[in-house]
Write a protein that holds these residues in place. Structure first.
Motif, PDB file in Angstrom:
ATOM      1  N   HIS A  71      -0.320 -25.732  31.752  1.00 46.57           N
ATOM      2  CA  HIS A  71       0.752 -26.121  30.831  1.00 46.57           C
ATOM      3  C   HIS A  71       1.987 -26.467  31.666  1.00 46.57           C
ATOM      4  O   HIS A  71       2.954 -25.693  31.719  1.00 46.57           O
ATOM      5  CB  HIS A  71       1.031 -24.990  29.844  1.00 46.57           C
ATOM      6  CG  HIS A  71      -0.111 -24.720  28.918  1.00 46.57           C
ATOM      7  ND1 HIS A  71      -0.195 -25.262  27.654  1.00 46.57           N
ATOM      8  CD2 HIS A  71      -1.253 -24.000  29.100  1.00 46.57           C
ATOM      9  CE1 HIS A  71      -1.326 -24.875  27.083  1.00 46.57           C
ATOM     10  NE2 HIS A  71      -1.976 -24.110  27.941  1.00 46.57           N
TER      11      HIS A  71
ATOM     12  N   LEU B  42       4.491 -28.469  31.378  1.00 45.43           N
ATOM     13  CA  LEU B  42       5.809 -28.600  30.757  1.00 45.43           C
ATOM     14  C   LEU B  42       6.482 -27.242  30.579  1.00 45.43           C
ATOM     15  O   LEU B  42       7.714 -27.155  30.590  1.00 45.43           O
ATOM     16  CB  LEU B  42       5.694 -29.308  29.411  1.00 45.43           C
ATOM     17  CG  LEU B  42       5.113 -30.726  29.427  1.00 45.43           C
ATOM     18  CD1 LEU B  42       5.149 -31.325  28.034  1.00 45.43           C
ATOM     19  CD2 LEU B  42       5.849 -31.619  30.410  1.00 45.43           C
ATOM     20  N   GLU B  43       5.692 -26.193  30.445  1.00 47.80           N
ATOM     21  CA  GLU B  43       6.228 -24.844  30.255  1.00 47.80           C
ATOM     22  C   GLU B  43       6.274 -24.032  31.550  1.00 47.80           C
ATOM     23  O   GLU B  43       6.957 -23.002  31.612  1.00 47.80           O
ATOM     24  CB  GLU B  43       5.383 -24.102  29.216  1.00 47.80           C
ATOM     25  CG  GLU B  43       5.387 -24.764  27.848  1.00 47.80           C
ATOM     26  CD  GLU B  43       4.395 -24.130  26.901  1.00 47.80           C
ATOM     27  OE1 GLU B  43       4.392 -22.883  26.799  1.00 47.80           O
ATOM     28  OE2 GLU B  43       3.620 -24.866  26.259  1.00 47.80           O
TER      29      GLU B  43
ATOM     30  N   ALA C 101       9.270 -28.832  37.781  1.00 47.47           N
ATOM     31  CA  ALA C 101      10.146 -29.481  36.802  1.00 47.47           C
ATOM     32  C   ALA C 101      10.125 -30.997  36.992  1.00 47.47           C
ATOM     33  O   ALA C 101      10.153 -31.755  36.009  1.00 47.47           O
ATOM     34  CB  ALA C 101      11.563 -28.940  36.922  1.00 47.47           C
TER      35      ALA C 101
ATOM     36  N   ALA D  81       6.905 -32.145  35.505  1.00 46.90           N
ATOM     37  CA  ALA D  81       6.997 -32.124  34.041  1.00 46.90           C
ATOM     38  C   ALA D  81       7.731 -33.359  33.533  1.00 46.90           C
ATOM     39  O   ALA D  81       7.322 -33.979  32.539  1.00 46.90           O
ATOM     40  CB  ALA D  81       7.705 -30.848  33.580  1.00 46.90           C
ATOM     41  N   GLY D  82       8.808 -33.750  34.207  1.00 47.39           N
ATOM     42  CA  GLY D  82       9.531 -34.956  33.816  1.00 47.39           C
ATOM     43  C   GLY D  82       8.680 -36.203  33.967  1.00 47.39           C
ATOM     44  O   GLY D  82       8.728 -37.120  33.124  1.00 47.39           O
TER      45      GLY D  82
ATOM     46  N   LEU E 105       5.399 -36.327  33.767  1.00 48.15           N
ATOM     47  CA  LEU E 105       4.411 -36.292  32.682  1.00 48.15           C
ATOM     48  C   LEU E 105       5.014 -36.802  31.385  1.00 48.15           C
ATOM     49  O   LEU E 105       4.370 -37.557  30.643  1.00 48.15           O
ATOM     50  CB  LEU E 105       3.892 -34.870  32.504  1.00 48.15           C
ATOM     51  CG  LEU E 105       3.022 -34.307  33.631  1.00 48.15           C
ATOM     52  CD1 LEU E 105       2.772 -32.825  33.421  1.00 48.15           C
ATOM     53  CD2 LEU E 105       1.705 -35.049  33.717  1.00 48.15           C
ATOM     54  N   ASP E 106       6.239 -36.384  31.104  1.00 47.84           N
ATOM     55  CA  ASP E 106       6.922 -36.879  29.902  1.00 47.84           C
ATOM     56  C   ASP E 106       7.079 -38.395  29.959  1.00 47.84           C
ATOM     57  O   ASP E 106       6.908 -39.094  28.949  1.00 47.84           O
ATOM     58  CB  ASP E 106       8.297 -36.218  29.762  1.00 47.84           C
ATOM     59  CG  ASP E 106       8.236 -34.909  28.995  1.00 47.84           C
ATOM     60  OD1 ASP E 106       7.254 -34.707  28.251  1.00 47.84           O
ATOM     61  OD2 ASP E 106       9.164 -34.100  29.131  1.00 47.84           O
TER      62      ASP E 106
ATOM     63  N   ARG F 298       3.721 -40.025  29.347  1.00 51.03           N
ATOM     64  CA  ARG F 298       3.328 -39.842  27.953  1.00 51.03           C
ATOM     65  C   ARG F 298       4.112 -40.779  27.032  1.00 51.03           C
ATOM     66  O   ARG F 298       3.564 -41.317  26.067  1.00 51.03           O
ATOM     67  CB  ARG F 298       3.547 -38.386  27.554  1.00 51.03           C
ATOM     68  CG  ARG F 298       3.054 -38.027  26.164  1.00 51.03           C
ATOM     69  CD  ARG F 298       3.141 -36.541  25.962  1.00 51.03           C
ATOM     70  NE  ARG F 298       2.225 -35.822  26.852  1.00 51.03           N
ATOM     71  CZ  ARG F 298       2.348 -34.549  27.172  1.00 51.03           C
ATOM     72  NH1 ARG F 298       3.352 -33.827  26.697  1.00 51.03           N
ATOM     73  NH2 ARG F 298       1.474 -33.971  27.967  1.00 51.03           N
TER      74      ARG F 298
ATOM     75  N   ALA G 139      -1.899 -37.016  30.614  1.00 50.18           N
ATOM     76  CA  ALA G 139      -0.687 -37.329  29.856  1.00 50.18           C
ATOM     77  C   ALA G 139      -0.747 -38.760  29.312  1.00 50.18           C
ATOM     78  O   ALA G 139      -0.274 -39.028  28.200  1.00 50.18           O
ATOM     79  CB  ALA G 139       0.540 -37.150  30.740  1.00 50.18           C
TER      80      ALA G 139
END
Length: 266
Positions: A186, A188-189, A226, A229-230, A232-233, A236, A263
């Motif tokens: 996970h 993003l978390e 982090a 995660a960015g 991946l966003d 997506r 993603a």
């Protein structure tokens, strides 16, 4: 393989295979074993090594349901085995597939003995649950088992030894290689979960793979995750292509591409 003494009665044991690190915390009446290794031969070696340090009865905690952390449990029985509730469910659902996959990898790599050891290992399910937090009294020393959030999996558990300022973090932290952002991760978390690890205030954090690190290392890995995660966003949402995101990743393409591809199709 070697022992590293982290504090009085707190040890990490390093192994060459998978650069794995297992843990031991010794109290006045019992000891805590943090993960049990890759198979029953490995688990038996770890158990024998522990008996060179202490003869106290042991309790086991499994940090998460990846085969290299739990298939060595049989040599430690009878003993209480702690884990997050989803850990046992994941073991039941996925252990056979994990063993088949990694036994195949070992066979292909010319390591048939390791492949056979994996196939022979018996699955031992946890019988004590850490839903959020549990305290294990070792006699004059308490270890706090905690699920601080999702990250490497949805059921990661850390073992915090407050009086020694040591945290065994499982694969929430890796040293010497990028964190494993598998299909059950996970990302993003994950950064927020590492914030919670740092907030425990430990001087020493023990990864599931690699050598012990400090809070500064964990903050650095948190910053890298982090960034991931960015990315991946961005993939997506369509604002980044996978190739653009790979060029910006703090980790090698092989470590990042699978998560980015997931993603992209999410």
């Amino acid at each position: 393989m070697k022992w590293i003494e982290l504090a009085d009665g707190v040890f990490a044991r390093r192994y060459v295979e998978l650069d794995q690190t297992l843990g031991l915390v010794v109290g006045g009446q019992r000891c805590l074993v943090v993960d049990t290794g890759t198979d029953e031969v490995h688990g038996a070696e770890f158990a024998d090594a522990i008996r060179e340090i202490t003869a106290l009865p042991w309790t086991v905690v499994i940090t998460h349901a990846h085969w290299d952390h739990f298939l060595g449990t049989r040599p430690f029985l009878p003993a209480p085995v702690w884990a997050h509730p989803r850990c046992g469910a994941t073991m039941t659902a996925d252990a056979h597939e994990q063993v088949a996959s990694w036994a195949g990898k070992y066979a292909d790599a010319g390591k048939p003995e390791l492949a056979e050891r994996l196939r022979r290992a018996e699955l031992v399910l946890p019988d004590h649950e850490v839903a959020d937090r549990a305290e294990v009294d070792l006699g004059g020393r308490t270890v706090v088992l905690a699920h601080l959030g999702r990250g490497h999996t949805d059921h990661d558990v850390v073992a915090h030894v407050p009086d020694a300022a040591v945290v065994f973090a499982g694969d929430l932290v890796e040293q010497g290689a990028p964190p494993s952002i598998g299909s059950d991760a996970h990302p993003l978390e994950w950064p927020a979960t590492l914030d919670a690890v740092v907030d425990l205030g430990a001087r020493t954090v023990v990864p599931g793979h690699g050598g012990p690190v400090d809070a500064g290392f964990v903050r650095g890995q948190r910053a890298e995750l982090a960034v991931v995660a960015g990315l991946l966003d961005g993939v997506r949402s369509g604002t980044l292509t996978v190739e653009d995101a790979l060029a910006r990743s703090p980790y090698p393409a092989a470590a990042t591409r699978p998560a980015l591809e997931r993603a992209r199709v999410a």
